[in-house]
Design an enzyme around this catalytic site. Structure first.
Site, PDB file in Angstrom:
ATOM      1  N   HIS A  58       6.646   1.372  -5.845  1.00 54.74           N
ATOM      2  CA  HIS A  58       5.919   0.427  -6.690  1.00 54.74           C
ATOM      3  C   HIS A  58       6.926  -0.325  -7.560  1.00 54.74           C
ATOM      4  CE1 HIS A  58       2.208  -0.979  -8.637  1.00 54.74           C
ATOM      5  NE2 HIS A  58       2.889  -0.929  -9.768  1.00 54.74           N
ATOM      6  N   ASP A 117       7.516  -3.053 -10.454  1.00 56.29           N
ATOM      7  CA  ASP A 117       6.903  -3.781 -11.566  1.00 56.29           C
ATOM      8  C   ASP A 117       7.818  -4.910 -12.018  1.00 56.29           C
ATOM      9  OD1 ASP A 117       4.386  -2.438 -12.131  1.00 56.29           O
ATOM     10  OD2 ASP A 117       5.600  -0.699 -12.657  1.00 56.29           O
ATOM     11  N   HIS A 162       4.175  -5.513  -7.989  1.00 63.41           N
ATOM     12  CA  HIS A 162       3.183  -5.810  -9.025  1.00 63.41           C
ATOM     13  C   HIS A 162       3.747  -6.903  -9.916  1.00 63.41           C
ATOM     14  CE1 HIS A 162       0.703  -4.073 -12.651  1.00 63.41           C
ATOM     15  NE2 HIS A 162       0.348  -5.303 -12.332  1.00 63.41           N
ATOM     16  N   ASP A 221      -3.171   2.895 -11.588  1.00 65.52           N
ATOM     17  CA  ASP A 221      -1.837   2.692 -12.168  1.00 65.52           C
ATOM     18  C   ASP A 221      -1.899   2.916 -13.668  1.00 65.52           C
ATOM     19  OD1 ASP A 221       0.780   2.013 -12.655  1.00 65.52           O
ATOM     20  OD2 ASP A 221       0.549  -0.115 -12.196  1.00 65.52           O
ATOM     21  N   GLY A 222      -1.057   3.849 -14.151  1.00 66.96           N
ATOM     22  CA  GLY A 222      -0.947   4.090 -15.584  1.00 66.96           C
ATOM     23  C   GLY A 222      -1.443   5.454 -16.009  1.00 66.96           C
ATOM     24  N   GLY A 247       2.749  -3.342 -19.206  1.00 63.15           N
ATOM     25  CA  GLY A 247       3.936  -3.759 -19.946  1.00 63.15           C
ATOM     26  C   GLY A 247       4.959  -2.686 -20.197  1.00 63.15           C
ATOM     27  N   GLY A 305       4.570   5.246 -20.162  1.00 62.07           N
ATOM     28  CA  GLY A 305       4.345   6.275 -21.166  1.00 62.07           C
ATOM     29  C   GLY A 305       3.196   6.028 -22.120  1.00 62.07           C
ATOM     30  N   SER A 340       6.596   4.708  -9.236  1.00 62.45           N
ATOM     31  CA  SER A 340       6.807   3.587 -10.151  1.00 62.45           C
ATOM     32  C   SER A 340       8.295   3.473 -10.453  1.00 62.45           C
ATOM     33  CB  SER A 340       6.025   3.811 -11.446  1.00 62.45           C
ATOM     34  OG  SER A 340       6.246   2.746 -12.343  1.00 62.45           O
TER      35      SER A 340
END
Length: 220
Positions: A33, A35, A66, A175-176, A144, A147, A8
């Site tokens: 990735h 964002d 993304h 993802d996340g 958005g 963490g 990411s």
């Protein structure tokens, strides 16, 4: 068991971005990735078109773009013309009036079409999209920012998508809040890849090579 590991890049050190890319490549990352956030679809601004262009020219590894932006169809050409054939582009179905039109433009450009599914989006509402995409990105946190805490109810959604992926022919990505325990639980069930951010990859004392090696050697 094989699974993909994607970095990411919104979590990378932008003071040394070229070095970050090089070290991740040497460490064995599978893709980068990207964002893209517009401050409207999500309450944050993250990476930009120029960030994406730089990374696309700095590596031969695939990019996973993304798009967390409103009405991506309006400006999709800007992204597609600066990517390589075979790169992945994810859109959020809720962000577009006619998401299938945007996905068709991604397909026509030679990219891999994907959708990203928010924690509050049910599988039933995207069933039609599942029949035309090659990849599905499941958000285990609200999109958005990095963490955030894992939302436990996403697990049942992931399992539902796993039960559909072979029939409908898509790959499934997480993802996340991606930690080692999530990989240990969901990789054996059929999740094809994981986006790694601050939870496990960035901002650690160990090198990227050591972290990625340890992740791949998890006892699954």
């Amino acid at each position: 068991m094989k699974f993909e590991l994607n970095a990411s890049m919104m979590c990378a050190n932008y003071g040394h971005l070229a070095r970050e890319i090089e070290n991740l490549e040497k460490g064995g990352i599978d893709s980068f990735h990207i964002d893209i956030m517009d401050g409207r679809y999500v309450p944050n601004y993250a990476m930009s078109l120029n960030d994406m262009k730089y990374i696309a020219h700095a590596t031969k590894k695939p990019l996973d773009v993304h798009l967390m932006i409103e009405h991506p169809n309006t400006n999709i050409k800007l992204f597609l013309e600066n990517l390589r054939k075979g790169d992945t582009v994810y859109i959020h179905p809720e962000a577009e009036y006619h998401p299938s039109t945007t996905l068709q433009k991604i397909i026509d450009a030679g990219m891999v079409p994907g959708i990203a599914i928010n924690p509050g989006t049910s599988v039933e509402t995207v069933m039609e999209m599942l029949q035309i995409v090659d990849k599905v990105l499941v958000m285990s946190v609200n999109p958005g920012s990095a963490g955030q805490m894992y939302l436990p109810y996403v697990g049942s959604k992931v399992k539902k998508l796993i039960s559909l992926k072979e029939e409908l022919g898509f790959k499934l990505y997480w993802d996340g809040a991606c930690s080692a325990d999530k990989i240990l639980e969901f990789a054996p069930l059929g999740v094809d890849g994981f986006v790694l951010g601050t939870t496990i990859l960035f901002g650690k004392k160990e090198s990227y090579a050591d972290i990625l090696k340890n992740v791949r050697e998890l006892k699954i």
